[in-house]
Structure formats: C-alpha cells, structure tokens
Design a protein around this motif. Structure first.
Motif, short mmCIF file in Angstrom:
data_model
loop_
_atom_site.label_atom_id
_atom_site.label_comp_id
_atom_site.label_asym_id
_atom_site.label_seq_id
_atom_site.Cartn_x
_atom_site.Cartn_y
_atom_site.Cartn_z
N ASN A 14 64.18 23.03 -26.26
CA ASN A 14 63.52 23.57 -25.67
C ASN A 14 62.78 24.95 -25.76
N VAL A 15 62.32 24.73 -27.09
CA VAL A 15 61.12 25.44 -28.24
C VAL A 15 59.40 24.37 -28.14
N GLU A 16 59.01 24.82 -27.79
CA GLU A 16 57.85 24.64 -27.47
C GLU A 16 56.73 25.10 -28.55
N ILE A 17 56.27 24.72 -29.62
CA ILE A 17 54.97 25.18 -30.38
C ILE A 17 53.82 24.80 -30.13
N VAL A 18 52.85 25.96 -30.20
CA VAL A 18 51.32 25.81 -29.86
C VAL A 18 50.70 26.21 -30.61
N PHE A 19 50.06 25.76 -31.56
CA PHE A 19 49.18 25.50 -33.12
C PHE A 19 47.74 26.13 -31.76
N ARG A 20 47.45 27.75 -32.64
CA ARG A 20 45.96 27.97 -31.65
C ARG A 20 44.96 28.36 -33.66
N SER A 21 44.10 28.25 -32.97
CA SER A 21 42.73 28.35 -34.04
C SER A 21 42.76 29.84 -34.88
N PHE A 22 42.50 29.61 -35.82
CA PHE A 22 41.74 30.67 -36.74
C PHE A 22 41.46 30.87 -37.89
N GLU A 23 40.37 30.89 -38.17
CA GLU A 23 39.01 30.69 -39.76
C GLU A 23 39.24 31.33 -40.22
N LEU A 24 39.75 31.52 -41.87
CA LEU A 24 39.99 32.98 -42.46
C LEU A 24 38.61 33.53 -43.63
N ASP A 25 37.53 31.97 -42.85
CA ASP A 25 36.69 32.39 -43.32
C ASP A 25 35.72 31.38 -42.81
N PRO A 26 34.91 31.99 -41.95
CA PRO A 26 34.13 31.44 -41.10
C PRO A 26 32.64 30.70 -41.88
N ASN A 27 32.74 31.25 -42.25
CA ASN A 27 31.24 31.80 -43.21
C ASN A 27 31.28 30.40 -44.39
N ALA A 28 32.29 30.01 -44.86
CA ALA A 28 33.05 29.22 -45.60
C ALA A 28 31.63 28.01 -46.03
N LYS A 29 31.39 27.57 -47.19
CA LYS A 29 30.46 26.70 -47.07
C LYS A 29 31.36 25.18 -47.06
N LYS A 30 30.45 24.11 -46.37
CA LYS A 30 31.17 23.06 -46.46
C LYS A 30 31.75 22.43 -48.05
N GLU A 31 30.98 22.73 -48.93
CA GLU A 31 30.43 22.17 -50.14
C GLU A 31 30.89 23.48 -50.74
N THR A 32 31.58 23.51 -52.09
CA THR A 32 31.66 24.15 -53.06
C THR A 32 31.67 23.84 -54.91
N PRO A 33 31.10 24.42 -55.50
CA PRO A 33 30.77 23.60 -56.50
C PRO A 33 32.04 24.62 -57.66
N LEU A 34 32.33 25.24 -56.68
CA LEU A 34 33.86 26.50 -57.69
C LEU A 34 35.69 25.16 -57.13
N THR A 35 36.27 25.44 -58.11
CA THR A 35 37.13 25.57 -57.77
C THR A 35 38.08 26.02 -56.79
N ILE A 36 39.91 26.03 -56.53
CA ILE A 36 40.56 27.21 -55.85
C ILE A 36 40.64 28.19 -57.07
N HIS A 37 40.56 27.70 -57.98
CA HIS A 37 40.94 28.54 -58.94
C HIS A 37 40.26 29.52 -59.34
N GLU A 38 38.45 29.18 -58.83
CA GLU A 38 37.85 30.69 -59.70
C GLU A 38 37.34 31.09 -57.93
N ILE A 39 37.52 30.25 -56.80
CA ILE A 39 38.05 30.89 -55.76
C ILE A 39 38.11 32.50 -55.53
N ILE A 40 39.33 32.47 -56.51
CA ILE A 40 40.50 32.93 -55.93
C ILE A 40 40.71 33.94 -57.45
N ALA A 41 39.92 33.73 -58.23
CA ALA A 41 39.65 34.59 -59.40
C ALA A 41 38.47 35.98 -58.63
N ASN A 42 37.49 35.67 -58.61
CA ASN A 42 36.09 35.61 -57.58
C ASN A 42 36.70 36.46 -56.65
N LYS A 43 37.43 36.22 -55.82
CA LYS A 43 38.21 36.79 -54.48
C LYS A 43 38.88 38.42 -55.06
#
Length: 235
Positions: free
Chosen positions: A33-62
């Motif tokens: 009896n439970v319905e799950i609906v996923f809704r949109s949310f962008e953590l960074d709407p201005n994020a580039k599609k491509e970046t030379p940085l790794t996820i570790h580097e992004i977290i370190a900088n942030k």
C-alpha cells in the motif's frame, strides 16, 4: 501511503538512503500500500558536464580539506554503501551535470518506469562509473528500463520535461529542503538524510497507524433527514 523522495543521481547518501528505505519496506507488512515517487533535485545545477577533476579532488576543493582526507571520507561512505549491498567505485566515478538525467527520469515517470529508471541511473553512476550526462549512455539506460529509444532521444534532444524538473525543485525550496535525500510521507512527516533502516521503519509504522486511527465524522443533526441507499430512499 505516498512517499516522495527528493534526490540527485550523484548524491551518495541518496542511493544509500533509497536502499535503506527499501530495506525498511521489506519489514513493513503494508508495503503493497506504499507508493514511492522520486522527485528531481540538483545538488549543483551549474555543474559542468565534463570536468578534469576526480571526485576526490572535487570533495577536497569543496570542503577545503586535503586529498587524503577526501579519500578517507569517501572510503567511509563506501563502507556505508557496502553495508546495504551497494558498491561505490570512487576511483573511476565520472562527476557530471545531472539535469538531462532528471529530465529522462521525468519522462520515465510519465511512462510508468520511474523506479526502474532511477535505480539504473544510480547504479550507472556509482557502480558502473558511467558518464550519466552522455546522450548515448542515457539512451542505453532508457532502453534497458523498457522505454522507447527513439522517443527518449527526442526528449533529450529538446527541452521536454524541463518544467517538470524545475517544478520539483521549486516545491523542494518551498518545503524548505536544503539537502538530499529528503523523504516526505503523506505530506505530513519528513525524514531528512540517509537515516538508519530502523528510523524509516518507525516512520512507516507511525504514518500507517495514524491513517488507520482517523476519527469518524461527527454528526451535526440528530435525525437522518432524507437519505438514499442502494435499497431505496427514505420517505
């Protein structure tokens, strides 16, 4: 019961929180009896599609921490993911913009394939290290979810479902959502973050019990007045 989940496909705790909610539902006797609906949310709407940085580097900088500290933090998140049966491959992750992925999810929602599409997008990013803003990657995921590839291609080539994504984000802002995952149960209760399974289970039980205990309507007249039933009308 309706559960709305605001989340982003590059948010590790969104995937972990999704799995913990699912595990809580497995223990919930009224899960059908439970319905799950996923809704949109962008953590960074201005994020580039491509970046030379790794996820570790992004977290370190942030967060202004060292690269080693970022790697340790990600390793800790990885262990939390493993605890719920997920595999996060931080070393090969491809950080990107998620707007098109959200548009695709909105299209999938219209076609009744939302849950499958959401799971495939999370898995593609965190486990398969796929580039989830790439058109071919998204089309392959859409097709795997049972969506029409040609129609999905038309969606991604244009601007369809932009309004739906923005509407979800505006509603999140109106509700005071500042971070994800954010779970709203029957528009009465909110659970913020990837809480333990037990917290989700208790929330499910609380909402269910309250829905069953709704007070009956109180009559404002002492007699029945003129009424009709399937057997006829009172005279």
């Amino acid at each position: 019961m309706k559960i709305e989940v605001w989340s982003d496909f590059v948010c590790p705790f969104c995937y972990i929180g999704k799995r913990r909610l699912e595990q809580a539902l497995e223990q919930f006797p009224h899960r059908e009896n439970v319905e799950i609906v996923f809704r949109s949310f962008e953590l960074d709407p201005n994020a580039k599609k491509e970046t030379p940085l790794t996820i570790h580097e992004i977290i370190a900088n942030k967060y202004g921490i060292s690269l080693e500290e970022a790697k340790r933090a990600n390793a800790d998140i990885g262990r939390q993911a493993e605890a719920v049966g997920l595999t996060f491959r931080f070393e090969t992750m491809k950080p990107t913009n998620t707007f098109d992925a959200h548009r695709l999810a909105q299209y999938a929602k219209e076609k009744g394939k939302l849950n499958d599409m959401v799971e495939r997008l999370f898995y593609a990013y965190f486990t398969e290290s796929k580039f989830i803003s790439d058109r071919d990657v998204l089309l392959a995921l859409a097709e795997a979810a049972g969506l029409d590839r040609t129609e999905a291609e038309e969606v991604l080539a244009g601007s369809r479902y932009t309004e739906e994504v923005r509407r979800d984000e505006e509603e999140a802002a109106a509700l005071g959502v500042r971070g994800v995952p954010f779970f709203v149960l029957n528009r009465k209760y909110a659970v913020s973050g990837a809480q333990p399974v037990e917290v989700f289970r208790q929330a499910l039980e609380k909402v269910w019990e309250e829905e069953q205990q709704t007070s009956p309507l109180q009559p404002l007249a002492t007699d029945q007045g003129g009424t009709c039933t399937d057997e006829g009308c009172s005279i």
